[in-house]
Enzyme design. Sequence first.
Site, PDB file in Angstrom:
ATOM      1  N   SER A 261      -5.592 -43.684  30.133  1.00  0.00           N
ATOM      2  CA  SER A 261      -3.877 -43.082  31.862  1.00  0.00           C
ATOM      3  C   SER A 261      -3.115 -44.493  30.730  1.00  0.00           C
ATOM      4  O   SER A 261      -2.761 -45.012  30.552  1.00  0.00           O
ATOM      5  CB  SER A 261      -4.376 -43.779  32.607  1.00  0.00           C
ATOM      6  OG  SER A 261      -4.348 -45.391  33.089  1.00  0.00           O
ATOM      7  N   LYS A 262      -1.849 -43.008  31.796  1.00  0.00           N
ATOM      8  CA  LYS A 262      -1.057 -43.980  32.064  1.00  0.00           C
ATOM      9  C   LYS A 262      -0.294 -45.536  32.035  1.00  0.00           C
ATOM     10  O   LYS A 262       0.181 -45.522  30.958  1.00  0.00           O
ATOM     11  CB  LYS A 262       0.165 -43.099  32.868  1.00  0.00           C
ATOM     12  CG  LYS A 262       1.998 -43.686  32.782  1.00  0.00           C
ATOM     13  CD  LYS A 262       1.750 -42.224  33.690  1.00  0.00           C
ATOM     14  CE  LYS A 262       3.257 -43.174  35.094  1.00  0.00           C
ATOM     15  NZ  LYS A 262       3.698 -42.618  36.022  1.00  0.00           N
ATOM     16  N   ARG A 263      -1.556 -45.839  32.912  1.00  0.00           N
ATOM     17  CA  ARG A 263      -1.379 -47.013  33.635  1.00  0.00           C
ATOM     18  C   ARG A 263      -1.463 -48.133  32.638  1.00  0.00           C
ATOM     19  O   ARG A 263      -1.165 -49.168  32.406  1.00  0.00           O
ATOM     20  CB  ARG A 263      -2.299 -47.342  34.055  1.00  0.00           C
ATOM     21  CG  ARG A 263      -1.340 -46.380  35.716  1.00  0.00           C
ATOM     22  CD  ARG A 263      -0.961 -47.170  36.857  1.00  0.00           C
ATOM     23  NE  ARG A 263       0.137 -46.559  36.643  1.00  0.00           N
ATOM     24  CZ  ARG A 263       1.492 -46.846  37.351  1.00  0.00           C
ATOM     25  NH1 ARG A 263       1.844 -48.360  36.745  1.00  0.00           N
ATOM     26  NH2 ARG A 263       2.292 -45.893  37.812  1.00  0.00           N
ATOM     27  N   GLY A 265      -1.474 -47.473  29.772  1.00  0.00           N
ATOM     28  CA  GLY A 265      -0.162 -47.668  28.347  1.00  0.00           C
ATOM     29  C   GLY A 265       0.821 -48.632  28.585  1.00  0.00           C
ATOM     30  O   GLY A 265       0.855 -49.841  28.719  1.00  0.00           O
ATOM     31  N   TYR A 273       2.578 -41.506  26.194  1.00  0.00           N
ATOM     32  CA  TYR A 273       3.504 -40.902  26.102  1.00  0.00           C
ATOM     33  C   TYR A 273       3.764 -40.259  25.334  1.00  0.00           C
ATOM     34  O   TYR A 273       4.305 -41.299  23.545  1.00  0.00           O
ATOM     35  CB  TYR A 273       5.009 -40.320  27.076  1.00  0.00           C
ATOM     36  CG  TYR A 273       3.958 -40.381  28.553  1.00  0.00           C
ATOM     37  CD1 TYR A 273       2.499 -39.585  28.755  1.00  0.00           C
ATOM     38  CD2 TYR A 273       5.050 -40.519  29.239  1.00  0.00           C
ATOM     39  CE1 TYR A 273       2.598 -39.765  29.975  1.00  0.00           C
ATOM     40  CE2 TYR A 273       4.695 -40.459  30.528  1.00  0.00           C
ATOM     41  CZ  TYR A 273       3.249 -39.982  30.883  1.00  0.00           C
ATOM     42  OH  TYR A 273       2.700 -39.279  32.724  1.00  0.00           O
TER      43      TYR A 273
END
Length: 504
Positions: A261-263, A265, A273
């Site tokens: 997930s973005k978290r 990263g 992204y």
Amino acid sequence: MVEKNVRVRFAPSPTGGLHLGGVRTALFNYLFAKQHGGKFILRVEDTDQNRYVAGAERYIMDCLSWCGLNPDESPDAGGAYAPYRQSDRKEIYREYAEKLIASGNAYYAFDTSEDLEQLRKDTPNFQYNLLYRNGLKNSLTLPPDEVAQLIAAKMPYVIRIKVPADEKIGFNDMIRGQVTFESNQVDDKVLLKADGMPTYHLAVVVDDYLMKISHAFRGEEWLPSAPVHILLWEYLGWKNEMPQWAHLPLILKPDGNGKLSKRDGIRLGFPVYAMNWLDAKTGELALGFKELGFLPEAFINFLATLGWNDGTDQELFTLKELVEKFSIDRISKAGAKFDYEKAKWFNAEWIKRTDTINLLPQVKAILEKNGIVINNTEYLPSVITLIKDRCILMEDFYQQSAYFFQNPTQIDIAAIKPKWNAEKTHFFETFITKIKVENDLAPQAIETIFKTLAEELGIKAGDLMLPFRVMLVGGKFGPHVFDIASMLGIEATIARIKGTLKEL
Ligand code: GLU
């Protein structure tokens, strides 16, 4: 075997930055289309106005363009099946929802969001489905004239699919093989919302049909939606034209525990992204592969290997090779672990493989951003060629090459001082006098002078190389030291030796 009339779509919702899983979906769509001489279509699925984020559509298109995955048909490029943005197709969908009502496969539901909220509170695991629908306010429970009255009175309603009881809903996934769902587990999804907008479920089926999509690659997270889509294809009478589905394996966290997930990263310090994404609401900037110094070739190559391999040990592929070698049979069913070190490895390999001329504009921009003025256009390409094997990310070009353009900001004297002595000072002073009169600046010539002199003075050349490097570069890094001296030229080499001798 080449298939005919291949038309595939990448169908993102513009709700924020483009996760690398999304780019991989786009990539696999693209590879399949190009391999079969088909069309790669970008369709923007923006029917959920609550999740719509301004700027996200442009950003998605920019990401695809950076990756070199340019759609044949899209909101920008147009095409025979335009428009390619679902909000611009709003008027198309109602007809199909009404058709489903007429055939008894969908129904009007008048429950207010407050009613439903209350139900969710009161009833654990409440779903709008065959268990509960008969106790709710919809056209299955209300008499037809009351339904007509409510509609005439402009009472807000949604249209829901009527999922049948006790059926098995199955399809053959190109990656997973036969997949079967129990209809009793599937809820009556909303197809048309109160504002007249279709939901994703209706829009995706109608558009895949109208746009003659032949194969649909999408992330595994969409698998639970598949039974609803299959039913819609069937109820709308289009089952024979249904695309072949391929649900791509998830991209997992580095430890393999769950979807990346973005978290993750942000927590673990790597990009998730494709390009920088600034969340206008929170002001949070999620870093992108592009801005962190990845080459698109490397990013694409890395993504291709997340869940796919060609069956050999080959890891480095150009986009063209990927188009030739891609095959669905070799996509794994299991999730693929994200490995940032591996991503960097790909980038380093791609920097090595990329011609200097193609790296030049970006490196020049990076150096200029760091205050280095490039006035000799011949010098920079030679520097790039000399150091590109040492750069992992594009930004590394600054650290690895700054000393070619300006004196090192710091000299690591501590690295040489403890072993320094008068003999070494004498060596370098003599070395200066020898190279001063030379015209030949080739690395080999400098090396010969250096080593011959060391031998004459009875000092091990090996003990002099590190000090020489530190004098020229400032630290213990960089390519072959005689290459550096040659590139800097005799004048700068002498100046740097003298400068350091003063400190010793
Ligand atoms: N709009 C969906 C998404 O945001 C597309 C799912 C599909 O390809 O069917 O990913």
